[in-house]
Design a protein around this motif. Structure first.
Motif, short mmCIF file in Angstrom:
data_model
loop_
_atom_site.label_atom_id
_atom_site.label_comp_id
_atom_site.label_asym_id
_atom_site.label_seq_id
_atom_site.Cartn_x
_atom_site.Cartn_y
_atom_site.Cartn_z
N ILE A 458 0.82 -1.21 0.00
CA ILE A 458 0.00 0.00 0.00
C ILE A 458 0.85 1.26 0.00
CG2 ILE A 458 -1.89 -1.16 1.19
CD1 ILE A 458 -1.16 0.38 3.69
N GLY A 459 2.17 1.13 -0.20
CA GLY A 459 3.01 2.30 -0.44
C GLY A 459 3.69 2.88 0.77
N VAL A 460 3.51 2.31 1.97
CA VAL A 460 4.16 2.88 3.14
C VAL A 460 5.67 2.74 3.03
CG1 VAL A 460 4.29 2.82 5.66
CG2 VAL A 460 2.12 2.35 4.52
N THR A 494 3.00 9.06 4.34
CA THR A 494 2.23 8.20 3.46
C THR A 494 1.04 7.58 4.17
OG1 THR A 494 4.27 7.67 2.26
CG2 THR A 494 2.38 6.24 1.89
N LEU A 498 -2.90 7.95 3.37
CA LEU A 498 -3.75 6.80 3.15
C LEU A 498 -4.98 6.83 4.06
CD1 LEU A 498 -1.03 4.02 2.81
CD2 LEU A 498 -2.66 4.66 1.05
N GLY A 516 -1.27 2.86 -3.00
CA GLY A 516 0.06 2.36 -2.67
C GLY A 516 0.86 1.97 -3.89
#
Length: 700
Positions: A458-460, A494, A498, A516
């Motif tokens: 999810i891009g963290v 991030t 989200l 993400g």
């Protein structure tokens, strides 16, 4: 004539005429303005101005007109302009038009505004196929480059449709599947590049979307293929246009939806393969051009089939001229940034912006059922102890079993003592990273109610990696503390984004995943731009991308172990909140949970663990996804037990990834983070393939 002498029919029709005129004026006022000509002209004029400026700078005072029409044989500047700059301009226009056309027909037949060669996995699949051919079939690569790219892109797209088929090709499901396939193909390409660096160095530079040309043959060949594709699309224009009326209407009019859809997508794959074979990967032009054409007034398909290629050619032309202007100015030295990386820098934010326009999404309640254990383990504590013992056994094996010049064997006491200063910190870092990713995966999945979420997916992790990039290039000499603080700030930022976006979208799981993936694509574009710039600091960035523990210092490993132990101690204290948060916001609040406090605490702990693990094993390993899933499949369902089981499983996976990376490629090393991604990618694809078929629902 007065109204009383007016005929009755005229008196009755007057109010109607007035009402009709009023309605007509209102409709004219509400009709969208057609801005196609102004927008396209503005982009083209900006590109033309930059082109003239770059050409004058490259000529060094020589005549531009002479260089364009009849260059002097002895003038090197004029010859370079005529035989390299002009063919580059021509192939830029052709590639932009071809990609925009591929994106327009993909969006039309899939009824999906996010469909394009990059989001459908066609580009990464074609590039991976070329990499495989460059290693094991170089003769084919020399003569069948377009065919190889076509096969690779076609197989990748078929895999995307297989993943999304159970969700009835819902818009978000298709794009999510395409981006996951893209990520995994990118991981495989990176693994091949590391294992065969000498063979693939040129392919890596070219694969970034380099438009440099040494003659007109490539432009002429690609133009011929584009003309053929345009002819085929012209013959299909009427069946394609009927998709706008809906599938049921199109079927009622005798259109074979499946045949038309696959014929159009086959043309999109063919156009993309030709572009990849000619210049490499240039992403998101197929997304930007049709979208801008639609926003500027191209409402009908026939309009988009004309204006999208024109806008695509102008957009890629402008982007390439910006790249050349930066090169001429000397900002990045003598290195020329590949144009494809710059288009990704623009396209990833556009993907985020376009997410708001998607209304339909697949129902993921079936996914939650599929990913929840069908049984509950009677003795989860005993299972957790067994997993911890298995992890300890794997750690011992990684330290005692070796592969040397004389083959496989056990490490002697003297060898172990001599290598302990190097091997122990690396193994400790892998164990700590696995523990942190396992805990963070459970925290994120429980907090968002998303059964297929993980910090890296999810891009963290990618947000933390962007923080590292900022630290490397903004600080004079960033130390471990500075890198950690920057990575933590990127991860927290991030996660906050989200949570904010998820709250607006009622935490629709696939929307969070797409955010993400877009952030991950943005990080890959940034890292590709930095690497192509030739800056010596790019080598440091590459270590973070591939997730190598080779350069982990003992002090860094010790700090990571301490943070992992803190996570093991603190995370179970949040178990009650996690149990209730997974039930939904309304239910949690009705049971007395302070949602904001619980979510903030979970967010901060997940960000701390993710940032630390990103420093150790890179932004993409899939361990944060696999560990919670495996724990659930073993029957560990309660939050407290799942946290501990996922921590043990994550440590086991990372140790096995590091161990296999050291042994399989001896005397070289496959980085632990990349090795974990190669192991975790098939697991992610399998988890998506096994999902039950669910009807599409509508987001309010």
């Amino acid at each position: 004539m007065s109204s009383k002498h007016m005929p009755s029919s005229s008196r009755k029709s007057a109010p109607a005429d007035t009402a009709q005129a009023t309605v007509g004026e209102a409709a004219a006022a509400a009709a969208p303005r057609n801005l196609l000509v102004p927008v396209t002209s503005l982009v083209a004029l900006a590109a033309l101005a930059l082109t003239l400026w770059v050409m004058q700078a490259q000529l060094g005072g020589a005549s531009l007109w002479t260089a364009l029409i009849a260059p002097q044989p002895g003038n090197l500047h004029q010859m370079i302009l005529h035989e390299s700059a002009l063919p580059r301009l021509a192939i830029t226009l052709i590639c932009g038009a071809a990609l925009a056309l591929a994106g327009a027909i993909s969006q039309q037949v899939l009824r999906n505004p996010l469909a394009e060669p990059m989001t459908l996995g066609i580009f990464p699949g074609a590039y991976l196929a070329l990499g495989v051919a460059a290693i094991w079939a170089p003769a084919w690569l020399a003569h069948q480059r377009e065919l190889i790219a076509l096969v690779g892109g076609g197989l990748a797209m078929l895999l995307v449709f297989a993943l999304a088929w159970r969700q009835r090709l819902a818009s978000l499901s298709v794009i999510l599947s395409g981006m996951i396939v893209s990520l995994y193909c990118g991981s495989l390409s990176l693994a091949l590049a590391i294992s065969h660096f000498q063979l693939l160095t040129g392919l890596m530079i070219w694969g970034g979307g380099a438009l440099d040309q040494q003659g007109w043959h490539a432009s002429i060949a690609l133009l011929g293929r584009l003309v053929v594709a345009c002819g085929a699309i012209y013959l299909m224009r009427r069946p394609l246009a009927l998709f706008e009326a809906g599938e049921s209407t199109a079927q009622g009019l005798g259109v074979s939806l499946m045949r038309t859809r696959f014929a159009a997508l086959g043309l999109a794959v063919a156009l993309t393969a030709c572009v990849v074979a000619a210049v490499g990967v240039i992403g998101f032009i197929g997304l930007a051009a049709p979208t801008l054409a639609r926003l500027a007034g191209a409402r009908r398909l026939q309009q988009r089939l004309i204006w999208a290629p024109l806008l695509g050619a102008a957009l890629l032309w402008l982007t390439d001229e910006i790249v050349q202007a930066i090169a001429v100015s000397g900002v990045f030295g003598s290195q020329l940034i590949p144009t494809g990386t710059v288009t990704s820098l623009i396209g990833a934010p556009m993907l985020l912006w376009l997410l708001r326009q998607l209304k339909s999404r697949p129902d993921l309640t079936a996914d939650a059922r599929d990913n929840t254990a069908f049984f509950r383990h009677d003795r989860p504590v005993r299972l957790i102890v067994g997993l911890a013992a298995l992890t300890a056994l794997a750690v011992a094996g990684s330290m005692l079993v070796r592969r040397g010049l004389d083959g496989w064997g056990l490490v002697s006491a003297s060898q172990f003592t001599a290598l302990a200063f190097w091997h122990v910190p690396h193994t400790a870092a892998a164990v700590a990273a696995g523990i942190m990713l396992g805990i963070a995966g459970v925290l994120v999945q429980r907090m968002t109610g998303n059964p297929i979420a993980s910090p890296d997916l999810i891009g963290v992790s990618s947000g933390g990696a962007l923080g590292i990039v900022a630290a490397v290039f903004l600080m004079a000499a960033p130390g471990p503390i500075g890198l950690f603080v920057s990575c933590l700030a990127g991860s927290i930022g991030t996660l906050l984004f989200l949570v904010w976006f998820g709250h607006r979208g009622r935490y629709a799981p696939e929307r969070l995943l797409l955010i993400g993936v877009a952030i991950g694509a943005l990080f890959q574009a940034v890292s590709g731009t930095v690497t192509a710039s030739g800056d010596p600091r790019a080598a440091l960035l590459l270590n973070f991308v591939v997730g190598s523990t080779y350069y982990v210092q003992p002090i860094v490993a010790a700090i990571a172990v301490v943070i992992a132990l803190i996570g093991l101690g603190v995370a179970p204290l949040l178990a009650n909140w996690l149990e209730l948060l997974s039930l939904g916001e309304d239910t949690s609040r009705s049971l007395g949970v302070h949602i904001d406090v619980a979510r903030l605490a979970t967010l901060l702990l997940a960000a701390l663990l993710t940032a630390t693990s990103t420093l150790l094993v890179g932004p993409l390993s899939f361990v944060g996804l696999m560990a919670p899933h495996i724990a659930r499949s073993l029957g560990v369902c309660r939050a407290r037990h799942q946290l501990l089981a996922a921590a043990a499983i994550g440590a086991l996976l990372m140790v096995l990834a590091q161990w296999s990376g050291n042994l399989l490629m001896f005397p070289n090393e496959m980085p632990a983070g990349l090795m974990a991604a190669l192991i975790g990618g098939p697991y992610l694809l399998w988890s998506l393939l096994k999902r039950r078929r669910a009807p599409a629902t509508v987001d309010g």
